[in-house]
Design a protein around this motif. Structure first.
Motif, PDB file in Angstrom:
ATOM      1  N   UNK A  28       1.176  -1.202  -0.163  1.00  0.00           N
ATOM      2  CA  UNK A  28       0.280   0.120   0.113  1.00  0.00           C
ATOM      3  C   UNK A  28       0.512   1.123   0.162  1.00  0.00           C
ATOM      4  N   UNK A  29       1.945   1.690   0.624  1.00  0.00           N
ATOM      5  CA  UNK A  29       3.043   2.197   1.309  1.00  0.00           C
ATOM      6  C   UNK A  29       3.185   2.380  -0.636  1.00  0.00           C
ATOM      7  N   UNK A  30       3.753   1.960  -1.121  1.00  0.00           N
ATOM      8  CA  UNK A  30       4.234   1.819  -2.153  1.00  0.00           C
ATOM      9  C   UNK A  30       2.941   2.710  -3.728  1.00  0.00           C
ATOM     10  N   UNK A  31       2.646   3.030  -3.678  1.00  0.00           N
ATOM     11  CA  UNK A  31       1.106   3.159  -3.948  1.00  0.00           C
ATOM     12  C   UNK A  31       0.726   4.817  -3.628  1.00  0.00           C
ATOM     13  N   UNK A  32       0.861   4.303  -2.590  1.00  0.00           N
ATOM     14  CA  UNK A  32      -0.105   5.746  -2.124  1.00  0.00           C
ATOM     15  C   UNK A  32       0.637   6.773  -1.371  1.00  0.00           C
ATOM     16  N   UNK A  33       1.845   6.899  -1.064  1.00  0.00           N
ATOM     17  CA  UNK A  33       3.282   7.542  -0.556  1.00  0.00           C
ATOM     18  C   UNK A  33       3.087   8.710  -1.269  1.00  0.00           C
ATOM     19  N   UNK A  34       3.057   8.874  -2.623  1.00  0.00           N
ATOM     20  CA  UNK A  34       3.134   9.347  -3.914  1.00  0.00           C
ATOM     21  C   UNK A  34       2.230  10.851  -3.948  1.00  0.00           C
ATOM     22  N   UNK A  35       1.469  10.696  -2.789  1.00  0.00           N
ATOM     23  CA  UNK A  35       0.213  10.677  -3.353  1.00  0.00           C
ATOM     24  C   UNK A  35      -0.107  11.632  -0.883  1.00  0.00           C
ATOM     25  N   UNK A  36       0.519  11.015  -0.116  1.00  0.00           N
ATOM     26  CA  UNK A  36       0.524  10.665   0.983  1.00  0.00           C
ATOM     27  C   UNK A  36       1.590  12.640   1.375  1.00  0.00           C
ATOM     28  N   UNK A  37       2.368  12.483   0.180  1.00  0.00           N
ATOM     29  CA  UNK A  37       3.366  13.243   0.025  1.00  0.00           C
ATOM     30  C   UNK A  37       3.304  14.972  -0.370  1.00  0.00           C
ATOM     31  N   UNK A  38       1.721  14.987  -0.399  1.00  0.00           N
ATOM     32  CA  UNK A  38       0.930  15.748  -1.175  1.00  0.00           C
ATOM     33  C   UNK A  38       0.540  16.846   0.365  1.00  0.00           C
ATOM     34  N   UNK A  39       0.227  16.199   0.850  1.00  0.00           N
ATOM     35  CA  UNK A  39      -1.362  16.745   1.989  1.00  0.00           C
ATOM     36  C   UNK A  39      -0.455  16.230   3.192  1.00  0.00           C
ATOM     37  N   UNK A  40       0.641  15.646   3.378  1.00  0.00           N
ATOM     38  CA  UNK A  40       0.823  15.140   4.885  1.00  0.00           C
ATOM     39  C   UNK A  40       1.559  16.417   5.790  1.00  0.00           C
ATOM     40  N   UNK A  41       2.855  17.688   4.842  1.00  0.00           N
ATOM     41  CA  UNK A  41       3.160  18.286   5.346  1.00  0.00           C
ATOM     42  C   UNK A  41       2.077  19.517   5.255  1.00  0.00           C
ATOM     43  N   UNK A  42       0.365  19.064   5.679  1.00  0.00           N
ATOM     44  CA  UNK A  42      -0.183  20.296   6.163  1.00  0.00           C
ATOM     45  C   UNK A  42      -0.792  19.839   6.843  1.00  0.00           C
ATOM     46  N   UNK A  43      -0.080  18.694   7.901  1.00  0.00           N
ATOM     47  CA  UNK A  43      -0.467  17.871   9.319  1.00  0.00           C
ATOM     48  C   UNK A  43      -0.064  19.046  10.471  1.00  0.00           C
ATOM     49  N   UNK A  44      -0.577  19.708  11.163  1.00  0.00           N
ATOM     50  CA  UNK A  44      -0.649  20.032  12.181  1.00  0.00           C
ATOM     51  C   UNK A  44      -1.007  20.913  13.254  1.00  0.00           C
ATOM     52  N   UNK A  45      -0.080  21.135  14.458  1.00  0.00           N
ATOM     53  CA  UNK A  45      -0.743  21.694  15.606  1.00  0.00           C
ATOM     54  C   UNK A  45      -1.286  20.243  16.747  1.00  0.00           C
ATOM     55  N   UNK A  46      -1.993  20.242  17.373  1.00  0.00           N
ATOM     56  CA  UNK A  46      -2.092  18.931  18.171  1.00  0.00           C
ATOM     57  C   UNK A  46      -3.219  18.446  17.175  1.00  0.00           C
ATOM     58  N   UNK A  47      -2.269  16.482  16.949  1.00  0.00           N
ATOM     59  CA  UNK A  47      -2.704  16.114  15.582  1.00  0.00           C
ATOM     60  C   UNK A  47      -3.317  14.382  16.323  1.00  0.00           C
ATOM     61  N   UNK A  48      -4.207  14.093  16.055  1.00  0.00           N
ATOM     62  CA  UNK A  48      -4.875  12.701  15.891  1.00  0.00           C
ATOM     63  C   UNK A  48      -5.095  12.004  15.210  1.00  0.00           C
ATOM     64  N   UNK A  49      -4.472  11.068  15.239  1.00  0.00           N
ATOM     65  CA  UNK A  49      -4.660   9.905  14.030  1.00  0.00           C
ATOM     66  C   UNK A  49      -5.317   8.433  14.092  1.00  0.00           C
TER      67      UNK A  49
END
Length: 282
Positions: A28-49
């Motif tokens: 899954x990481x091989x498929x989706x990491x390219x898209x994660x890289x587009x939005x993960x830098x926007x994650x900030x502050x107090x985070x819940x995953x």
């Protein structure tokens, strides 16, 4: 007796899923990491995953080199990180990946009293706290207190997590409830094939969407058993967008063709912003 049998069955399923996820998470990481890289830098502050699994994607958060030479998640960007994961068999790798990204790992012992791990928080107080909590967001009344105590959140993150939610609509409503006004739900989820001609599809790759959507519908009952509750026929992007309480929702769909499996796992990824007039309350 029945409760004990049910608990044992769940533990066996959790353990088997760990074995499956060791293989599938890399695929899954091989498929989706390219898209994660587009939005993960926007994650900030107090985070819940929600449902982080092994949390390999922590590497895509904003990192800095600290004064002691440690390469770690940027404490000026990420202030705290709560990982709500129901499967304790995933914790060892989750813990290791969090520490490798410079987090101080601790466990919520109320939701996971079996924990024998030693918290690192006391020895690395200058680092961002990373709290592992056992549970889900399926039912607000059963959300662990540690999650409620950490609210409201600046960012709630889901990555291949809403596919296994027992009640995805309720989970999304609880995400909205736990976010602060103006907070963001950042997500990447596999979904049912979007219809042909969907304007939100940014990578079509000439996939026969109608055919593969029907195959997903046919496969889903079996897939749900093998994947420990994972559903491949959900229109999660639409479900998020249709929830009440958002100021805006922006997402895109892609039809990967890396392998045969990717044809039954197209993706929706994007960000939903909670309305400013929607207050947090428990």
């Amino acid at each position: 007796m029945t409760k004990h049998i049910s608990s044992t069955y769940e533990s066996i399923c959790d353990w088997l899923f760990k074995l499956l996820w060791i293989v599938e998470s890399e695929r899954n990481n091989a498929k989706v990491d390219v898209y994660r890289k587009m939005i993960w830098p926007e994650i900030s502050g107090n985070v819940l995953e929600i449902g982080p699994g092994f949390a390999k994607a922590l590497q895509f958060l904003n990192h800095v080199t600290l004064n002691d030479g440690t390469f770690a998640v940027d404490p000026n960007t990420i202030h705290s990180y709560t990982a709500l994961e129901p499967n304790p068999f995933l914790y060892s790798r989750l813990h290791a990946n969090a520490e490798s990204n410079g987090f101080c790992v601790q466990y919520d012992r109320k939701s996971y009293p079996e924990c024998t791990e030693v918290d690192t928080l006391a020895t690395r107080k200058n680092m961002v706290p990373f709290t592992i909590v056992r549970g889900t967001l399926d039912n607000f009344d059963k959300i662990p207190q540690a999650v409620l105590d950490g609210a409201p959140y600046d960012t709630v993150l889901t990555s291949f997590a809403l596919c296994t939610a027992k009640d995805p609509e309720a989970t999304i409503n609880n995400i909205i409830r736990l976010l602060k006004p103006g907070g963001a739900h950042v997500f990447i989820e596999h979904v049912r094939q979007p219809p042909p001609g969907d304007p939100l599809v940014i990578e079509d790759n000439n996939v026969n969407a109608e055919l593969w959507g029907k195959i997903q519908d046919w496969l889903n009952p079996v897939w749900k058993i093998i994947g420990h509750g994972c559903c491949i026929d959900r229109r999660t992007g639409e479900t998020i967008a249709n929830a009440q309480g958002w100021e805006s929702v922006e997402y895109k769909n892609v039809r990967p063709v890396i392998d045969l499996q990717s044809r039954v796992m197209p993706l929706s990824f994007g960000k939903a912003i909670k309305a400013q007039d929607e207050n947090y309350n428990q």
